[in-house]
Design an enzyme around this catalytic site. Structure first.
Site, PDB file in Angstrom:
ATOM      1  CG  HIS A  33      -1.965  -1.078   1.168  1.00 30.17           C
ATOM      2  ND1 HIS A  33      -2.784  -1.379   2.229  1.00 30.17           N
ATOM      3  CD2 HIS A  33      -2.306  -1.965   0.184  1.00 30.17           C
ATOM      4  CE1 HIS A  33      -3.580  -2.381   1.919  1.00 30.17           C
ATOM      5  NE2 HIS A  33      -3.305  -2.756   0.673  1.00 30.17           N
ATOM      6  CG  PHE A  66       1.047 -10.032   4.562  1.00 34.09           C
ATOM      7  CD1 PHE A  66       1.095 -10.353   5.904  1.00 34.09           C
ATOM      8  CD2 PHE A  66       0.798 -11.049   3.657  1.00 34.09           C
ATOM      9  CE1 PHE A  66       0.925 -11.667   6.340  1.00 34.09           C
ATOM     10  CE2 PHE A  66       0.624 -12.357   4.082  1.00 34.09           C
ATOM     11  CZ  PHE A  66       0.685 -12.665   5.425  1.00 34.09           C
ATOM     12  CB  CYS A  67       0.290  -3.162   4.232  1.00 32.62           C
ATOM     13  SG  CYS A  67      -0.065  -2.684   5.926  1.00 32.62           S
ATOM     14  CB  ALA A  68       0.270  -6.419  -0.236  1.00 25.90           C
TER      15      ALA A  68
END
Length: 458
Positions: free
Chosen positions: A129, A380-382
């Site tokens: 992100h 995982f911020c993805a």
């Protein structure tokens, strides 16, 4: 390669000393165990060398760029020498700038603020992100997840060839943003080839090196990228510092990222009561306020430590650990390792997986509470990438945890194990054995969801 064959390979170097290597943690089943920190992709432990360097400097701490006193002059020299050390570490060109920031996220948001008018940005949906989201005020083209390095290059070339005409006519400026190593799969991206494609179509490219720089040498000159961004806390330095390094022209032309002291060269009152400001053209233009001298110095110390250890030796050791983990997980049929580019793709020490019959938050909680092993679970911020890798069915809610899933939303999450220069063999061996035991025997403790996290039930 079998686990026994990997264990027999004694040609790799010893792990680098890191803080916390002897910390013990309690287990819910009783007793204590040395903590196995296997969440390097989120934050790597600080190198002991970095901590020692910072401690040695701390008594001499003084204001930077502000004072005439001895400690202020010393701190200023330390800060600017840190900039040179980072430039050398990154293989910067003579006219590149090194700007100290708070993190990779901060670095990429700074660059986003410096984009020329009507700039078109190209970014793969596979990005963290930090590199997926800062471009909201630009014309953004999101590219689908590629399934091979060659497909990544081909996808970018097609998108650049089909660029939309700017409001002023012509194609205008363009920027490609790409990761060097995935924070989900650990797979290396074809950065040099993507840079060549970008430049062939008149675009520039910024490299998110947050997961690459701690594991492999990164050179702006050799990779031919225009900018690189990374965070100190993933490079074995403490929290709160980052770097944006690369071409100066867009940064010089942009309004300062923050307005204030340090960024301004001259401020005068106008007759109408307002003020006129002349901003610096150097990196100071985007470093307003009192600089984080300890953060900059710690990054420089980490750069020196990694260079002195030698990336060839560090890469060899990490590949040894990767082989151990992958061989161990491959022997457990219930485990599925996530990958975009396939099993043979080169990667850094970041591996994500799911376990049949387990919610990933529950599994990660059991690894921590029952084995003293710290990993990461979630998206995982993805989010787009992990959702692509996990698929969209079935629409089931997990039995425990799933912190990113809102009520009624699909529960999707995975487990990530990550390691690096400070990881001993014993930690990855204990991890593989723990995964095997949990899959075979189940958890020894009961767990419940609390504030979106799976935790041991009291």
């Amino acid at each position: 390669m079998s686990v026994s064959a990997v264990a027999a390979d004694q040609s790799v170097c010893a792990p680098l000393p890191v803080l916390g290597r002897d910390v013990t943690v309690p287990l819910v089943t009783g007793g204590e165990v040395t903590y196995a920190a296997l969440d390097y992709a989120a934050s790597a432990p600080a190198l002991q060398r970095v901590w020692d360097d910072v401690a040695a400097y701390a008594p001499y701490y003084g204001s930077v760029h502000r004072g005439a006193g001895y400690l202020s002059q010393l701190s200023t020299d330390l800060f600017e020498n840190a900039r040179k050390t980072v430039a050398d570490f990154l293989g910067c060109r003579a006219d590149d700038q090194v700007v100290f920031t708070r993190s990779t996220t901060d670095s990429l948001n700074l660059l986003a603020r410096a984009l020329p008018a009507d700039c078109q940005v190209f970014v793969f949906e596979t990005e963290h992100h930090a590199s997926l989201l800062p471009w909201q005020d630009a014309r953004v083209t999101y590219l689908d997840a590629p399934r091979s390095p060659r497909q990544a290059v081909d996808t970018l070339e097609r998108a650049l060839a089909e660029r939309t005409v700017s409001i002023e006519g012509g194609y205008g400026p363009a920027l490609v943003c790409v990761t060097g190593a995935s924070n989900v799969t650990g797979e290396l991206w074809p950065v040099r080839e993507l840079a060549a494609a970008a430049h062939a179509h008149g675009a520039r490219i910024v490299l998110d090196a947050a997961q690459l720089a701690p594991h492999h040498p990164v050179s702006l000159r050799e990779l031919d990228v225009d900018w690189v961004a990374f965070s100190g806390h993933k490079l074995y330095a403490p929290f709160g510092s980052g770097v944006l390094a690369g071409r100066a022209d867009w940064l010089r032309a942009a309004e300062p990222y923050l307005a204030g002291g340090g960024a301004s060269r001259k401020v005068t009152r106008r007759d109408d009561g307002g003020v006129d400001v002349e901003w610096h053209d150097s990196a100071a233009r985007h470093e307003a306020g009192s600089p984080n001298v300890i953060g900059a110095y710690s990054i420089a110390s980490a750069c020196k430590a990694l260079d002195e250890a030698g990336f060839d030796a560090l890469v060899a050791r990490e590949q040894h650990l990767i082989a151990k983990v992958r061989a161990g997980l491959a022997e457990i049929p219930e485990v599925r390792v996530l990958s975009l580019f396939g099993d043979d793709a080169p990667r850094v020490g970041v591996i994500s997986f799911v376990v049949e019959g387990w919610n990933s938050s529950h599994f990660a909680a059991a690894l921590s509470a029952e084995y003293g092993i710290g990993v990461r679970d979630g998206l995982f911020c993805a989010h787009p990438l992990v959702r692509t890798l996990l698929g969209s069915d079935p629409q089931t809610q997990g039995e425990c945890g799933a912190p990113e899933a809102a009520p009624g939303e699909k529960s999707l999450n995975a487990i990530r194990v990550s390691f690096g220069a400070g990881t001993p063999d014993e930690h990855v061996e204990r991890f593989v054995n723990a995964v095997r035991e949990l899959v075979r025997d189940g958890a020894k403790w009961r767990y419940r969801t609390e504030d979106g996290r799976c935790v041991p039930a009291v």
